[in-house]
Motif scaffolding. Structure first.
Motif, PDB file in Angstrom:
ATOM      1  N   SER A 146     -15.857  -4.731  -9.686  1.00  0.00           N
ATOM      2  CA  SER A 146     -17.147  -4.930 -10.355  1.00  0.00           C
ATOM      3  C   SER A 146     -17.707  -6.324 -10.113  1.00  0.00           C
ATOM      4  O   SER A 146     -18.751  -6.670 -10.675  1.00  0.00           O
ATOM      5  CB  SER A 146     -16.988  -4.706 -11.869  1.00  0.00           C
ATOM      6  N   GLY A 147     -17.045  -7.117  -9.289  1.00  0.00           N
ATOM      7  CA  GLY A 147     -17.460  -8.501  -9.081  1.00  0.00           C
ATOM      8  C   GLY A 147     -18.478  -8.652  -7.963  1.00  0.00           C
ATOM      9  O   GLY A 147     -18.937  -7.691  -7.350  1.00  0.00           O
ATOM     10  N   ASP A 148     -18.818  -9.901  -7.679  1.00  0.00           N
ATOM     11  CA  ASP A 148     -19.814 -10.209  -6.655  1.00  0.00           C
ATOM     12  C   ASP A 148     -19.211 -10.438  -5.271  1.00  0.00           C
ATOM     13  O   ASP A 148     -19.935 -10.429  -4.277  1.00  0.00           O
ATOM     14  CB  ASP A 148     -20.611 -11.459  -7.057  1.00  0.00           C
ATOM     15  N   ALA A 149     -17.913 -10.663  -5.205  1.00  0.00           N
ATOM     16  CA  ALA A 149     -17.279 -10.914  -3.912  1.00  0.00           C
ATOM     17  C   ALA A 149     -17.041  -9.601  -3.170  1.00  0.00           C
ATOM     18  O   ALA A 149     -16.804  -8.559  -3.790  1.00  0.00           O
ATOM     19  CB  ALA A 149     -15.955 -11.643  -4.112  1.00  0.00           C
ATOM     20  N   PRO A 150     -17.098  -9.622  -1.841  1.00  0.00           N
ATOM     21  CA  PRO A 150     -16.698  -8.431  -1.086  1.00  0.00           C
ATOM     22  C   PRO A 150     -15.256  -8.073  -1.427  1.00  0.00           C
ATOM     23  O   PRO A 150     -14.427  -8.961  -1.660  1.00  0.00           O
ATOM     24  CB  PRO A 150     -16.829  -8.870   0.375  1.00  0.00           C
ATOM     25  N   VAL A 151     -14.950  -6.783  -1.429  1.00  0.00           N
ATOM     26  CA  VAL A 151     -13.602  -6.360  -1.803  1.00  0.00           C
ATOM     27  C   VAL A 151     -13.091  -5.311  -0.827  1.00  0.00           C
ATOM     28  O   VAL A 151     -13.797  -4.371  -0.473  1.00  0.00           O
ATOM     29  CB  VAL A 151     -13.563  -5.842  -3.263  1.00  0.00           C
ATOM     30  N   TRP A 152     -11.875  -5.540  -0.386  1.00  0.00           N
ATOM     31  CA  TRP A 152     -11.157  -4.565   0.430  1.00  0.00           C
ATOM     32  C   TRP A 152     -10.366  -3.653  -0.515  1.00  0.00           C
ATOM     33  O   TRP A 152      -9.629  -4.141  -1.363  1.00  0.00           O
ATOM     34  CB  TRP A 152     -10.199  -5.266   1.381  1.00  0.00           C
ATOM     35  N   ILE A 153     -10.517  -2.355  -0.337  1.00  0.00           N
ATOM     36  CA  ILE A 153      -9.793  -1.384  -1.157  1.00  0.00           C
ATOM     37  C   ILE A 153      -8.743  -0.742  -0.257  1.00  0.00           C
ATOM     38  O   ILE A 153      -9.087  -0.128   0.765  1.00  0.00           O
ATOM     39  CB  ILE A 153     -10.756  -0.336  -1.727  1.00  0.00           C
ATOM     40  N   VAL A 154      -7.483  -0.896  -0.622  1.00  0.00           N
ATOM     41  CA  VAL A 154      -6.397  -0.580   0.308  1.00  0.00           C
ATOM     42  C   VAL A 154      -5.390   0.392  -0.305  1.00  0.00           C
ATOM     43  O   VAL A 154      -4.880   0.166  -1.413  1.00  0.00           O
ATOM     44  CB  VAL A 154      -5.664  -1.870   0.733  1.00  0.00           C
ATOM     45  N   ASP A 155      -5.106   1.458   0.416  1.00  0.00           N
ATOM     46  CA  ASP A 155      -3.960   2.314   0.127  1.00  0.00           C
ATOM     47  C   ASP A 155      -3.088   2.260   1.377  1.00  0.00           C
ATOM     48  O   ASP A 155      -3.411   2.887   2.390  1.00  0.00           O
ATOM     49  CB  ASP A 155      -4.391   3.744  -0.174  1.00  0.00           C
ATOM     50  N   PRO A 156      -1.997   1.510   1.338  1.00  0.00           N
ATOM     51  CA  PRO A 156      -1.233   1.269   2.560  1.00  0.00           C
ATOM     52  C   PRO A 156      -0.567   2.514   3.127  1.00  0.00           C
ATOM     53  O   PRO A 156      -0.464   2.669   4.345  1.00  0.00           O
ATOM     54  CB  PRO A 156      -0.199   0.234   2.125  1.00  0.00           C
ATOM     55  N   VAL A 157      -0.108   3.410   2.238  1.00  0.00           N
ATOM     56  CA  VAL A 157       0.459   4.693   2.666  1.00  0.00           C
ATOM     57  C   VAL A 157      -0.055   5.754   1.690  1.00  0.00           C
ATOM     58  O   VAL A 157       0.501   5.940   0.615  1.00  0.00           O
ATOM     59  CB  VAL A 157       1.999   4.688   2.696  1.00  0.00           C
ATOM     60  N   ASP A 158      -1.131   6.404   2.060  1.00  0.00           N
ATOM     61  CA  ASP A 158      -1.683   7.475   1.244  1.00  0.00           C
ATOM     62  C   ASP A 158      -0.957   8.761   1.628  1.00  0.00           C
ATOM     63  O   ASP A 158      -1.016   9.196   2.780  1.00  0.00           O
ATOM     64  CB  ASP A 158      -3.188   7.617   1.507  1.00  0.00           C
ATOM     65  N   GLY A 159      -0.279   9.353   0.653  1.00  0.00           N
ATOM     66  CA  GLY A 159       0.597  10.473   0.958  1.00  0.00           C
ATOM     67  C   GLY A 159       2.029   9.993   1.081  1.00  0.00           C
ATOM     68  O   GLY A 159       2.757  10.382   1.994  1.00  0.00           O
ATOM     69  N   THR A 160       2.430   9.131   0.129  1.00  0.00           N
ATOM     70  CA  THR A 160       3.787   8.577   0.191  1.00  0.00           C
ATOM     71  C   THR A 160       4.838   9.673   0.139  1.00  0.00           C
ATOM     72  O   THR A 160       5.879   9.592   0.801  1.00  0.00           O
ATOM     73  CB  THR A 160       4.002   7.567  -0.954  1.00  0.00           C
ATOM     74  N   ARG A 161       4.594  10.716  -0.636  1.00  0.00           N
ATOM     75  CA  ARG A 161       5.585  11.795  -0.717  1.00  0.00           C
ATOM     76  C   ARG A 161       5.784  12.434   0.658  1.00  0.00           C
ATOM     77  O   ARG A 161       6.919  12.730   1.062  1.00  0.00           O
ATOM     78  CB  ARG A 161       5.174  12.844  -1.745  1.00  0.00           C
ATOM     79  N   GLN A 162       4.693  12.654   1.392  1.00  0.00           N
ATOM     80  CA  GLN A 162       4.813  13.202   2.733  1.00  0.00           C
ATOM     81  C   GLN A 162       5.592  12.237   3.639  1.00  0.00           C
ATOM     82  O   GLN A 162       6.472  12.650   4.404  1.00  0.00           O
ATOM     83  CB  GLN A 162       3.418  13.459   3.326  1.00  0.00           C
ATOM     84  N   PHE A 163       5.267  10.953   3.519  1.00  0.00           N
ATOM     85  CA  PHE A 163       5.944   9.928   4.320  1.00  0.00           C
ATOM     86  C   PHE A 163       7.450   9.947   4.053  1.00  0.00           C
ATOM     87  O   PHE A 163       8.265   9.928   4.984  1.00  0.00           O
ATOM     88  CB  PHE A 163       5.345   8.564   3.981  1.00  0.00           C
ATOM     89  N   VAL A 164       7.811   9.995   2.784  1.00  0.00           N
ATOM     90  CA  VAL A 164       9.225   9.979   2.404  1.00  0.00           C
ATOM     91  C   VAL A 164       9.964  11.205   2.948  1.00  0.00           C
ATOM     92  O   VAL A 164      11.132  11.109   3.366  1.00  0.00           O
ATOM     93  CB  VAL A 164       9.367   9.903   0.865  1.00  0.00           C
ATOM     94  N   HIS A 165       9.286  12.344   2.994  1.00  0.00           N
ATOM     95  CA  HIS A 165       9.929  13.581   3.438  1.00  0.00           C
ATOM     96  C   HIS A 165       9.785  13.826   4.941  1.00  0.00           C
ATOM     97  O   HIS A 165      10.103  14.922   5.430  1.00  0.00           O
ATOM     98  CB  HIS A 165       9.377  14.767   2.649  1.00  0.00           C
ATOM     99  N   GLY A 166       9.322  12.822   5.662  1.00  0.00           N
ATOM    100  CA  GLY A 166       9.246  12.950   7.108  1.00  0.00           C
ATOM    101  C   GLY A 166       8.097  13.780   7.620  1.00  0.00           C
ATOM    102  O   GLY A 166       8.077  14.183   8.786  1.00  0.00           O
ATOM    103  N   ASP A 167       7.106  14.031   6.779  1.00  0.00           N
ATOM    104  CA  ASP A 167       5.913  14.788   7.148  1.00  0.00           C
ATOM    105  C   ASP A 167       4.884  13.795   7.708  1.00  0.00           C
ATOM    106  O   ASP A 167       4.589  12.784   7.060  1.00  0.00           O
ATOM    107  CB  ASP A 167       5.376  15.492   5.898  1.00  0.00           C
ATOM    108  N   PRO A 168       4.309  14.056   8.883  1.00  0.00           N
ATOM    109  CA  PRO A 168       3.348  13.106   9.459  1.00  0.00           C
ATOM    110  C   PRO A 168       2.000  13.057   8.759  1.00  0.00           C
ATOM    111  O   PRO A 168       1.140  12.234   9.126  1.00  0.00           O
ATOM    112  CB  PRO A 168       3.187  13.604  10.903  1.00  0.00           C
ATOM    113  N   GLY A 169       1.789  13.885   7.728  1.00  0.00           N
ATOM    114  CA  GLY A 169       0.491  13.942   7.054  1.00  0.00           C
ATOM    115  C   GLY A 169       0.293  12.849   6.028  1.00  0.00           C
ATOM    116  O   GLY A 169       0.082  13.119   4.840  1.00  0.00           O
ATOM    117  N   PHE A 170       0.336  11.599   6.465  1.00  0.00           N
ATOM    118  CA  PHE A 170       0.048  10.455   5.599  1.00  0.00           C
ATOM    119  C   PHE A 170      -0.929   9.541   6.329  1.00  0.00           C
ATOM    120  O   PHE A 170      -1.124   9.667   7.546  1.00  0.00           O
ATOM    121  CB  PHE A 170       1.332   9.698   5.228  1.00  0.00           C
ATOM    122  N   ALA A 171      -1.544   8.647   5.579  1.00  0.00           N
ATOM    123  CA  ALA A 171      -2.590   7.814   6.175  1.00  0.00           C
ATOM    124  C   ALA A 171      -2.607   6.427   5.552  1.00  0.00           C
ATOM    125  O   ALA A 171      -2.120   6.219   4.438  1.00  0.00           O
ATOM    126  CB  ALA A 171      -3.957   8.479   5.996  1.00  0.00           C
TER     127      ALA A 171
END
Length: 275
Positions: free
Chosen positions: A88-113
């Protein structure tokens, strides 16, 4: 500074996303030790060392690219919720999800981003959706369209009379109240299924492989990148109150993003009836 930055081709951001994934995520894909996977808020809410290190990598590289910018990352906010005020501030903001689909990542499924969005004063201006194990990079810029691996994205419209394919909040992550709110989609003409990586579901909508999503949570890092991607591919989105989704929160839920305006209206009418 912000205007000058947006006037550039932003290829440095794409490179930063790729480098973070190459350094911290891909080397750990299907290589995680048990002690590198932890639970946050419940048995299905996982975090790994890759999530944390990739977010730290991105925080350093993105703020170096745009001095004076802030970062709202999933893992940092988990540790310090006060960081959300930057949305909600005035500065530019980066919104980051480093591993979206962590459950897929943990289970060896390539469907993460890896999801990154750049916002200013509540408006998402650019986004990057990178699926490193699938080698897919989708980029959107407000008013300039969306591309997947350099090729333009167009969501199109569902075929007349076709059953709508809709990804919804995964049952493992929904309360009984949220399940009731989404129950309106269990009806003739709609085929709901639990979502995987939210970022990749948005990409599926943007490329016309999925008709809509309907989600019952509002974490900005899950939705900011994908909502811009769908919008720039010609799609539409709104909350159950018929309002635009606000990345800073306080939205009426559930909400939808769909291939076109008519589909979005139809999904919202079903959600409103259930609610």
């Amino acid at each position: 500074m912000m205007e000058q930055f947006l006037a550039s081709d932003l290829s440095d951001v794409e490179e930063a996303v790729r480098k973070a994934a190459a350094a911290e995520v891909l080397p750990r894909f299907r290589q995680l030790a048990d002690h590198e996977v932890l639970r946050k808020n419940g048995p299905h809410d996982l975090v790994t060392v890759a999530d944390r290190l990739a977010e730290e990598h991105l925080t350093a590289s993105l703020t170096a690219l745009l001095p004076g910018s802030a970062v709202v990352g999933e893992e940092a906010v988990h540790a310090d919720p006060s960081l959300l005020v930057a949305l909600s501030g005035d500065a530019p903001v980066w919104i980051v999800d480093p591993v979206d689909g962590t459950r897929q990542f943990v289970h060896g499924d390539p469907g993460f981003a890896c999801l990154v969005a750049l916002a200013h004063r509540g408006e998402v201006l650019a986004s990057w959706t990178y699926a490193p194990a699938l080698d897919l990079m989708a980029v959107a810029r407000r008013g300039q369209g969306a591309r997947l691996d350099g090729e333009p994205l167009a969501a199109g419209s569902p075929a007349p009379g076709a059953v709508l394919q809709v990804a919804i909040s995964h049952y493992d992550f929904t309360t009984d109240e949220q399940k009731r709110a989404l129950a309106g989609l269990t009806t003739d003409g709609v085929a709901p299924r639990p979502c995987g990586s939210a970022g990749l579901e948005y990409l599926a909508v943007a490329r016309g492989a999925l008709d809509a999503v309907a989600f019952s949570w509002e974490n900005a890092w899950d939705h900011a990148a994908g909502l811009l991607l769908v919008a720039e591919a010609g799609g539409a989105s709104a909350t159950v109150a018929g309002e635009p989704f606000r990345i800073a929160g306080g939205n009426a839920l559930p909400f939808t993003a769909a291939r076109d305006e008519a589909t979005a209206r139809h999904i919202l009418s079903l959600l409103a009836t259930a609610g």
